[in-house]
Enzyme design. Structure first.
Site, PDB file in Angstrom:
ATOM      1  N   GLN A  64      20.893  44.022 -28.477  1.00 36.40           N
ATOM      2  CA  GLN A  64      21.997  44.839 -27.966  1.00 36.40           C
ATOM      3  C   GLN A  64      21.715  46.323 -27.747  1.00 36.40           C
ATOM      4  O   GLN A  64      22.109  46.885 -26.720  1.00 36.40           O
ATOM      5  CB  GLN A  64      23.216  44.705 -28.902  1.00 36.40           C
ATOM      6  CG  GLN A  64      24.440  45.366 -28.346  1.00 36.40           C
ATOM      7  CD  GLN A  64      25.666  45.323 -29.231  1.00 36.40           C
ATOM      8  OE1 GLN A  64      26.572  46.093 -29.060  1.00 36.40           O
ATOM      9  NE2 GLN A  64      25.726  44.418 -30.187  1.00 36.40           N
ATOM     10  N   ASP A 120       3.909  37.345 -20.560  1.00 39.75           N
ATOM     11  CA  ASP A 120       3.416  37.256 -21.938  1.00 39.75           C
ATOM     12  C   ASP A 120       2.590  38.511 -22.172  1.00 39.75           C
ATOM     13  O   ASP A 120       1.482  38.650 -21.651  1.00 39.75           O
ATOM     14  CB  ASP A 120       2.570  35.983 -22.118  1.00 39.75           C
ATOM     15  CG  ASP A 120       2.022  35.860 -23.544  1.00 39.75           C
ATOM     16  OD1 ASP A 120       2.103  36.859 -24.294  1.00 39.75           O
ATOM     17  OD2 ASP A 120       1.512  34.783 -23.884  1.00 39.75           O
ATOM     18  N   TYR A 185      19.760  45.517 -37.901  1.00 38.22           N
ATOM     19  CA  TYR A 185      20.809  45.030 -37.010  1.00 38.22           C
ATOM     20  C   TYR A 185      22.046  45.911 -37.174  1.00 38.22           C
ATOM     21  O   TYR A 185      22.139  46.710 -38.124  1.00 38.22           O
ATOM     22  CB  TYR A 185      21.156  43.574 -37.338  1.00 38.22           C
ATOM     23  CG  TYR A 185      20.153  42.576 -36.787  1.00 38.22           C
ATOM     24  CD1 TYR A 185      20.129  42.276 -35.429  1.00 38.22           C
ATOM     25  CD2 TYR A 185      19.239  41.947 -37.618  1.00 38.22           C
ATOM     26  CE1 TYR A 185      19.219  41.360 -34.909  1.00 38.22           C
ATOM     27  CE2 TYR A 185      18.317  41.028 -37.107  1.00 38.22           C
ATOM     28  CZ  TYR A 185      18.312  40.742 -35.752  1.00 38.22           C
ATOM     29  OH  TYR A 185      17.417  39.848 -35.240  1.00 38.22           O
ATOM     30  N   GLU A 186      22.995  45.689 -36.269  1.00 38.92           N
ATOM     31  CA  GLU A 186      24.213  46.496 -36.196  1.00 38.92           C
ATOM     32  C   GLU A 186      24.786  46.907 -37.562  1.00 38.92           C
ATOM     33  O   GLU A 186      24.942  48.088 -37.864  1.00 38.92           O
ATOM     34  CB  GLU A 186      25.270  45.691 -35.408  1.00 38.92           C
ATOM     35  CG  GLU A 186      26.670  46.262 -35.429  1.00 38.92           C
ATOM     36  CD  GLU A 186      26.799  47.584 -34.689  1.00 38.92           C
ATOM     37  OE1 GLU A 186      26.247  47.689 -33.593  1.00 38.92           O
ATOM     38  OE2 GLU A 186      27.445  48.495 -35.215  1.00 38.92           O
ATOM     39  N   ASP A 215      24.553  49.523 -32.588  1.00 42.84           N
ATOM     40  CA  ASP A 215      23.768  49.055 -31.445  1.00 42.84           C
ATOM     41  C   ASP A 215      24.129  49.797 -30.160  1.00 42.84           C
ATOM     42  O   ASP A 215      23.329  50.534 -29.603  1.00 42.84           O
ATOM     43  CB  ASP A 215      24.028  47.560 -31.214  1.00 42.84           C
ATOM     44  CG  ASP A 215      23.209  46.704 -32.157  1.00 42.84           C
ATOM     45  OD1 ASP A 215      22.169  47.182 -32.626  1.00 42.84           O
ATOM     46  OD2 ASP A 215      23.615  45.568 -32.419  1.00 42.84           O
ATOM     47  N   GLY A 294      41.622  63.310 -38.019  1.00 45.86           N
ATOM     48  CA  GLY A 294      41.735  64.753 -37.806  1.00 45.86           C
ATOM     49  C   GLY A 294      42.801  65.366 -38.690  1.00 45.86           C
ATOM     50  O   GLY A 294      43.247  64.766 -39.672  1.00 45.86           O
ATOM     51  N   GLY A 295      43.230  66.545 -38.337  1.00 42.30           N
ATOM     52  CA  GLY A 295      44.193  67.270 -39.163  1.00 42.30           C
ATOM     53  C   GLY A 295      45.638  66.841 -38.940  1.00 42.30           C
ATOM     54  O   GLY A 295      46.548  67.360 -39.575  1.00 42.30           O
TER      55      GLY A 295
HETATM   56  N1  CAO Z   1       5.405  38.557 -24.777  1.00 43.62           N
HETATM   57  C1  CAO Z   1       4.827  38.285 -25.964  1.00 43.62           C
HETATM   58  N2  CAO Z   1       5.341  38.653 -27.136  1.00 43.62           N
HETATM   59  C2  CAO Z   1       6.521  39.274 -27.114  1.00 43.62           C
HETATM   60  C3  CAO Z   1       7.194  39.583 -25.925  1.00 43.62           C
HETATM   61  C4  CAO Z   1       6.583  39.196 -24.708  1.00 43.62           C
HETATM   62  N3  CAO Z   1       7.141  39.459 -23.536  1.00 43.62           N
HETATM   63  N4  CAO Z   1       8.342  40.209 -26.230  1.00 43.62           N
HETATM   64  C5  CAO Z   1       8.385  40.280 -27.571  1.00 43.62           C
HETATM   65  N5  CAO Z   1       7.301  39.728 -28.106  1.00 43.62           N
HETATM   66  C6  CAO Z   1       6.947  39.636 -29.515  1.00 43.62           C
HETATM   67  C7  CAO Z   1       6.714  40.973 -30.155  1.00 43.62           C
HETATM   68  O1  CAO Z   1       5.454  41.477 -29.799  1.00 43.62           O
HETATM   69  C8  CAO Z   1       6.820  40.628 -31.624  1.00 43.62           C
HETATM   70  O2  CAO Z   1       5.628  40.082 -32.061  1.00 43.62           O
HETATM   71  P1  CAO Z   1       4.814  40.625 -33.360  1.00 43.62           P
HETATM   72  O3  CAO Z   1       5.790  40.718 -34.474  1.00 43.62           O
HETATM   73  O4  CAO Z   1       3.782  39.580 -33.553  1.00 43.62           O
HETATM   74  O5  CAO Z   1       4.255  41.945 -33.035  1.00 43.62           O
HETATM   75  C9  CAO Z   1       7.835  39.488 -31.606  1.00 43.62           C
HETATM   76  O6  CAO Z   1       8.011  39.113 -30.246  1.00 43.62           O
HETATM   77  C10 CAO Z   1       9.178  39.766 -32.189  1.00 43.62           C
HETATM   78  O7  CAO Z   1       9.655  41.072 -31.919  1.00 43.62           O
HETATM   79  P2  CAO Z   1      10.664  41.755 -32.919  1.00 43.62           P
HETATM   80  O8  CAO Z   1      10.039  41.833 -34.266  1.00 43.62           O
HETATM   81  O9  CAO Z   1      11.138  43.025 -32.338  1.00 43.62           O
HETATM   82  O10 CAO Z   1      11.885  40.726 -32.915  1.00 43.62           O
HETATM   83  P3  CAO Z   1      12.707  40.094 -34.133  1.00 43.62           P
HETATM   84  O11 CAO Z   1      13.596  39.097 -33.507  1.00 43.62           O
HETATM   85  O12 CAO Z   1      11.861  39.620 -35.245  1.00 43.62           O
HETATM   86  O13 CAO Z   1      13.572  41.343 -34.668  1.00 43.62           O
HETATM   87  C11 CAO Z   1      15.147  43.141 -34.433  1.00 43.62           C
HETATM   88  C12 CAO Z   1      14.715  41.749 -33.982  1.00 43.62           C
HETATM   89  C13 CAO Z   1      16.283  43.582 -33.565  1.00 43.62           C
HETATM   90  C14 CAO Z   1      15.579  43.087 -35.901  1.00 43.62           C
HETATM   91  C15 CAO Z   1      13.957  44.116 -34.306  1.00 43.62           C
HETATM   92  O14 CAO Z   1      13.477  44.052 -32.997  1.00 43.62           O
HETATM   93  C16 CAO Z   1      14.305  45.543 -34.637  1.00 43.62           C
HETATM   94  O15 CAO Z   1      14.460  45.935 -35.790  1.00 43.62           O
HETATM   95  N6  CAO Z   1      14.413  46.390 -33.596  1.00 43.62           N
HETATM   96  C17 CAO Z   1      14.655  47.816 -33.746  1.00 43.62           C
HETATM   97  C18 CAO Z   1      16.065  48.105 -34.118  1.00 43.62           C
HETATM   98  C19 CAO Z   1      17.049  47.540 -33.132  1.00 43.62           C
HETATM   99  O16 CAO Z   1      17.007  47.787 -31.963  1.00 43.62           O
HETATM  100  N7  CAO Z   1      17.995  46.808 -33.676  1.00 43.62           N
HETATM  101  C20 CAO Z   1      19.164  46.421 -32.903  1.00 43.62           C
HETATM  102  C21 CAO Z   1      19.138  45.047 -32.545  1.00 43.62           C
HETATM  103  S1  CAO Z   1      20.669  44.624 -31.846  1.00 43.62           S
HETATM  104  O17 CAO Z   1      21.604  44.166 -33.140  1.00 43.62           O
END
Ligand code: CAO
Length: 475
Positions: A64, A120, A185-186, A215, A294-295
């Site tokens: 998000q 990829d 997350y959010e 988010d 607010g106030g």
């Molecule tokens: N091709 C190949 N690999 C890909 C890819 C692509 N096109 N797109 C993503 N990936 C891979 C990433 O490289 C990552 O791999 P590694 O961990 O091996 O390096 C993997 O997908 C997962 O990415 P991620 O760790 O960001 O995703 P997650 O689902 O585990 O975590 C989230 C999600 C949101 C918790 C994390 O991305 C995060 O903390 N983001 C920053 C804060 C944020 O934006 N949070 C708000 C989210 S909305 O509620």
């Protein structure tokens, strides 16, 4: 003699050249006016393109926070190329699915006006395509977990070397410090940014709010930073890193509570209803229920039908300048002169009873009747609108804040249009792309790959799912 001839020729050439310039000038007005800006366009407002026309975004966002940011940039006219993992795509495509086989509303409402390409990013050919995209685009936006972009080989040094003009914009949960490596997350952001500890009722636990301030709020902050960086680039010619931590974004939105934290050192917070109730304050800002931020004291009051309709309520603000109008409206004209009620400080210890009296009046009317009656005498109130009412509200449709779009696999759906209205950059909301819908188009038309190259890329596995496609989470 030869030299003379050459000089004559050169003179003639330069005369010709200067003539040419004069001719050009007379045909077209100079592009720049004296202050360095182009001359004001003579086109009608809304017909001179969009604010971010020409800006190309390499959109590496998911879930998000990041998609909120890039959707706003796309609404403003940027060409947003969303890179997704082959076969899977943004995880939200499959989350909270309501229509079998179709992209979820979670995804479709956050990814309008974008193009989708599957790559990829860990495949050698995928890396080559990404390099071309980095050279082509102005901004890379990402919100992967900390370190994920580096693990793909897309470090700031690499990106900056490949395209020194590129802006690299990131959302993470936390800034540098003890939690910088954490996924967020959010609701984690709402809790760590100070919002949850100050939301809810004093006697209850901390509460998160339905507004996605962690988010979407952080995505908004990031979009603002990107626009500023784009503007700075017009002077410096170079890109920069733009970073927003969700904790920081939430705190920025909760800054009035940090204000109150500091006021606590100088005495009780008199506008909080616990002051009137004689409840002592602790060391930190308490939860204040529905007290006004607010106030001007305010509270949520029942309206006609509250027994069966969970949203038959109104927010009522006892704004000091309209106190007399409030007294007349609710049938308490004597409060206008009563020393216990006439002045705001006298009312503070009695707010609970005052709101109970106003509620006796609001309960005799619907929330919309209260709204009309109060607004006629400038009393600020707000009916509690349900999402159903908002979805059906004509004025929001008319302004493009709520928009219906058509989608090839899910049919019509509602989305939120651009909340920022600009007179010379009109938003047209378009549906979200299907996974990889624009892969061929971007490879050939944007990145210049030949048909043969595209076939070779397809065969390489860089843009197609692996044999056993990873499953999108069906939450
Ligand atoms: N091709 C190949 N690999 C890909 C890819 C692509 N096109 N797109 C993503 N990936 C891979 C990433 O490289 C990552 O791999 P590694 O961990 O091996 O390096 C993997 O997908 C997962 O990415 P991620 O760790 O960001 O995703 P997650 O689902 O585990 O975590 C989230 C999600 C949101 C918790 C994390 O991305 C995060 O903390 N983001 C920053 C804060 C944020 O934006 N949070 C708000 C989210 S909305 O509620």
């Amino acid at each position: 003699m030869a030299i003379r001839k050459k000089a004559k020729k050169a003179k003639a050439k330069s005369k010709h050249a200067s003539k040419k310039v004069v001719k050009l000038k007379s045909k077209k007005p100079a592009a720049k006016a004296g202050n360095g800006l182009p001359r004001p366009s003579s086109k009608p407002y809304g017909a001179a393109g969009k604010a971010l026309d020409g800006i190309k975004i390499l959109d590496f966002t998911h879930v998000q926070s990041g998609p909120t940011c890039t959707q706003l940039l796309a609404y403003m006219g940027a060409d947003c190329i969303k890179v997704e993992r082959p076969g899977v795509g943004d995880i939200t495509r499959g989350q909270l699915r309501d229509v079998k086989g179709a992209d979820s509303l979670y995804f479709t409402m956050l990814n309008g006006n974008k193009r989708s390409i599957t790559i990829d990013s860990k495949h050698p050919k995928g890396k080559e395509i990404l390099e071309r995209l980095i050279k082509h685009c102005d901004v890379l936006v990402e919100n992967f977990a900390p370190g994920a972009l580096d693990r793909m080989g897309l470090t700031w040094d690499y990106i900056h070397k490949t395209n020194p003009r590129m802006i690299v914009a990131s959302v993470k949960g936390f800034g540098p410090g003890p939690y910088e490596d954490c996924k967020v997350y959010e609701n984690v952001a709402q809790c760590t940014g100070g919002a949850a500890s100050t939301t809810g009722f004093r006697e209850g636990p901390p509460l998160v709010t339905g507004a996605q301030i962690g988010d979407s709020g952080t995505g908004l902050h990031l979009a603002f930073g990107i626009c500023a960086a784009l503007y700075q680039r017009t002077r410096t010619g170079r890109g920069q890193k733009v970073f927003t931590a969700m904790q920081d974004g939430v705190l920025n939105l909760a800054r009035v509570k940090l204000r109150d934290q500091q006021r606590l050192a100088h005495g009780p917070l008199t506008e909080y209803s616990q002051y009137g109730e004689g409840v002592a304050f602790g060391k930190a800002v308490p939860r204040a229920g529905n007290d006004s931020g607010g106030g001007q004291p305010g509270w949520i009051l029942k309206c006609k039908g509250w027994e069966t309709d969970p949203d038959a309520y109104i927010y009522f603000i006892t704004q000091a300048p309209v106190w007399e109008a409030i007294c007349d409206l609710i049938g308490k004209p004597e409060w206008k002169t009563d020393p216990d009620y006439a002045k705001p400080p006298a009312r503070l210890p009695r707010l609970k009873a005052i709101f109970a009296t106003i509620e006796e009046w609001t309960m005799t009317k619907t929330k919309f009747e209260v709204m009309d009656l109060c607004n006629a005498v400038d009393i600020p109130v707000g009916p509690i609108l349900s999402m159903k009412e908002i979805a059906e509200e004509k004025s929001l449709r008319d302004t493009g804040t709520v928009v219906e779009v058509d989608h090839p696999t899910r049919g019509k759906y509602l989305t939120v249009g651009n909340p920022v209205k600009m007179s010379d950059s009109i938003t047209e909301v378009k549906r979200s792309p299907l996974l990889g819908e624009h892969t061929d188009e971007i490879l050939s038309k944007v990145l210049g790959y030949s048909a043969k190259d595209v076939e070779a890329i397809k065969a390489s596995g860089a843009i197609t799912p692996p044999d056993k496609p990873a499953k999108a989470e069906a939450a």
